[in-house]
Design a protein around this motif. Structure first.
Motif, PDB file in Angstrom:
ATOM      1  N   THR A 145       0.841  -1.187   0.000  1.00 42.31           N
ATOM      2  CA  THR A 145       0.000   0.000   0.000  1.00 42.31           C
ATOM      3  C   THR A 145       0.878   1.239   0.000  1.00 42.31           C
ATOM      4  OG1 THR A 145      -1.660  -1.200   1.285  1.00 42.31           O
ATOM      5  CG2 THR A 145      -1.900   1.189   1.145  1.00 42.31           C
ATOM      6  N   SER A 146       0.569   2.153  -0.885  1.00 41.43           N
ATOM      7  CA  SER A 146       1.323   3.400  -0.968  1.00 41.43           C
ATOM      8  C   SER A 146       0.588   4.501  -0.218  1.00 41.43           C
ATOM      9  CB  SER A 146       1.514   3.814  -2.427  1.00 41.43           C
ATOM     10  OG  SER A 146       2.117   5.100  -2.521  1.00 41.43           O
ATOM     11  N   GLY A 163      -6.058   3.805  -0.747  1.00 42.41           N
ATOM     12  CA  GLY A 163      -7.244   3.002  -1.022  1.00 42.41           C
ATOM     13  C   GLY A 163      -6.993   1.827  -1.937  1.00 42.41           C
ATOM     14  N   ARG A 164      -5.825   1.780  -2.553  1.00 45.03           N
ATOM     15  CA  ARG A 164      -5.494   0.684  -3.463  1.00 45.03           C
ATOM     16  C   ARG A 164      -4.496  -0.250  -2.785  1.00 45.03           C
ATOM     17  NH1 ARG A 164      -3.016   1.337  -9.602  1.00 45.03           N
ATOM     18  NH2 ARG A 164      -3.050  -0.901 -10.145  1.00 45.03           N
ATOM     19  N   ASN A 165      -4.967  -1.431  -2.440  1.00 47.88           N
ATOM     20  CA  ASN A 165      -4.138  -2.405  -1.735  1.00 47.88           C
ATOM     21  C   ASN A 165      -3.894  -3.626  -2.617  1.00 47.88           C
ATOM     22  OD1 ASN A 165      -4.322  -0.768   0.584  1.00 47.88           O
ATOM     23  ND2 ASN A 165      -6.278  -1.701   1.134  1.00 47.88           N
ATOM     24  N   LYS A 168       6.930   6.250   1.722  1.00 49.06           N
ATOM     25  CA  LYS A 168       5.515   6.150   1.313  1.00 49.06           C
ATOM     26  C   LYS A 168       5.025   4.708   1.243  1.00 49.06           C
ATOM     27  CE  LYS A 168       5.469  10.650   0.442  1.00 49.06           C
ATOM     28  NZ  LYS A 168       6.898  10.959   0.640  1.00 49.06           N
ATOM     29  N   LEU A 213       0.522   7.488  -1.103  1.00 50.35           N
ATOM     30  CA  LEU A 213      -0.069   8.366  -2.109  1.00 50.35           C
ATOM     31  C   LEU A 213      -1.401   7.837  -2.623  1.00 50.35           C
ATOM     32  CD1 LEU A 213       3.169   9.180  -4.145  1.00 50.35           C
ATOM     33  CD2 LEU A 213       2.149  10.469  -2.247  1.00 50.35           C
ATOM     34  N   ASN A 214      -1.648   6.535  -2.446  1.00 51.56           N
ATOM     35  CA  ASN A 214      -2.914   5.936  -2.874  1.00 51.56           C
ATOM     36  C   ASN A 214      -3.305   4.847  -1.886  1.00 51.56           C
ATOM     37  OD1 ASN A 214      -5.188   5.253  -4.297  1.00 51.56           O
ATOM     38  ND2 ASN A 214      -4.103   4.319  -6.027  1.00 51.56           N
TER      39      ASN A 214
END
Length: 306
Positions: free
Chosen positions: A52-53, A58-60, A272, A55-56
Motif C-alpha cells: 500500500t502506498s 485506497g489501493r491495496n 511512502k 499516495l494511494n
C-alpha cells in the motif's frame, strides 16, 4: 390489581442495582478501546500483508508475508533491531538503577528533603520536545556547552557536533533519555520504599545487620514487584520513544540512532510504504507482548522461589 402486585410495581429494582451494573459502566471504556485501539490494530494487521502506498492508500495489493520477509532480510532493519535493543536495555537499566539510588537517598532524612523531592521531578515534567531542543542546543558544535566540555576533556568532536558523530550520537540520546526517565522511577520506588515496615528495619539494625544486608533481606523483597513492573513499563515506553530521537537526530547519522519507531515513520512518510511500515509496527507490538509476558513469568517465578 392485588395489593401484592402494587407493592412489587412500586419497589421494582432499578437497572443500576442489577447484576448488569458493572457491565453498564464498562461500556464507555470498551467502546473507546474498540474504536481507537482494536479497529486500528486490525487495520494495521491487514496493511502489513499488503503493498500500500501513502499516495494511494485506497489501493491495496495482497502480498502475504512479503513485507515481513523483506524487512527481516534488510541489513538496515537488522541494524535498527540492534539499536533498539541497546536503547531499551540501557534506558531500562539506567532509569531503574539511577531511580533506585535517588529513591534510597530521598527516603533518608536530611535537611531540605522536601525541596529535593520536588526538584527531582523536573526532568520528567519537562515536555519531550523541550528536552530535545535544549539537548540539541547544548550539543551544538559551535556554541554548545557540552561540546566544548567534551573538547576540553580531550574527546574528539567533529565539526558537525556530537549528534553528527556516529560514535557519539547514540550515547548522547541515551543519556538524555535516561535523564528524563529516571525521576518517574525514583518517585514510584520512593513510594514503594515507604511501604517497608519500620519494625523490620529496626529489628535488622538491632541484630547488627549493615545497610547492604538490611536492604537485601528487608527492603528488596518488598520493592521487587514494583521494580519488575516499572522495568516492563520502561521497556515498552523506550520502544515507543519517538519525539526525542526524531528531533535530535532523525535516526542518523548513518542509521546509528534509528529505532523501530523511527524506521516505521521513515517507511510510512519518507518511503511512502504503508505496508512495510505496518509490518514494522507489528514487530514492535510482538516485542512488547513478549516483554510483558516475560516480565510476568519472571515475577511469578521469583514469587515462587521467595
Amino acid at each position: 390489581m392485588s395489593q401484592t402486585g402494587i407493592r412489587r410495581g412500586r419497589f421494582r429494582r432499578s437497572p443500576l442495582g442489577s447484576k448488569w451494573t458493572p457491565y453498564i459502566f464498562l461500556v464507555p471504556a470498551m467502546a473507546y478501546i474498540t474504536i481507537f485501539q482494536l479497529v486500528p490494530l486490525l487495520q494495521e494487521i491487514y496493511l502489513s500483508f499488503t503493498k500500500t502506498s501513502l499516495l494511494n492508500p485506497g489501493r491495496n495489493v495482497w502480498v502475504g508475508f512479503e513485507n515481513y520477509i523483506a524487512t527481516f532480510q534488510s541489513e538496515s532493519f537488522q541494524q535498527t533491531m540492534l539499536v533498539t535493543l541497546v536503547y531499551v536495555v540501557v534506558c531500562v537499566a539506567g532509569s531503574v538503577g539511577i531511580g533506585l539510588l535517588v529513591a534510597l537517598l530521598l527516603n533518608s532524612r536530611f535537611p531540605g528533603r522536601g525541596i529535593a523531592r520536588a526538584l527531582v521531578t523536573i526532568p520528567w515534567a519537562a515536555p519531550g520536545i523541550a528536552v530535545a531542543v535544549i539537548a540539541v542546543w547544548m550539543l551544538n558544535a559551535q556554541y554548545g556547552v557540552l561540546s566544548r566540555f567534551l573538547s576540553g576533556l580531550g574527546v574528539a568532536v567533529g565539526e558537525g557536533g556530537v549528534l553528527d558523530d556516529p560514535n557519539l550520537a547514540l550515547p548522547a540520546i541515551l543519556i538524555t533519555t535516561v535523564w528524563q526517565l529516571f525521576p518517574f522511577t525514583a518517585v514510584v520506588l520512593l513510594s514503594a520504599l515507604q511501604s517497608v515496615p519500620d519494625e523490620l528495619v529496626e529489628a535488622a539494625h538491632v541484630d547488627g545487620a549493615g545497610r547492604w544486608w538490611t536492604f537485601r533481606v528487608v527492603t528488596w523483597p518488598v520493592i521487587r514487584p514494583t521494580i519488575g513492573l516499572i522495568a516492563v513499563l520502561m521497556a515498552i515506553w523506550s520502544i515507543r520513544r519517538f519525539e526525542l530521537i526524531w528531533l535530535m537526530t532523525r535516526g542518523g547519522p548513518l542509521g546509528t540512532t534509528k529505532t523501530l519507531v523511527i524506521d516505521l515513520y521513515s517507511q510510512a512518510f519518507d518511503s511512502k510504504q504503508l505496508g512495510t511500515a505496518a509490518a514494522i509496527g507489528m514487530v514492535g507490538i510482538v516485542i512488547s507482548l513478549i516483554i510483558v509476558v516475560g516480565g510476568r513469568l519472571v515475577a511469578n517465578a521469583a514469587e515462587r522461589n521467595s
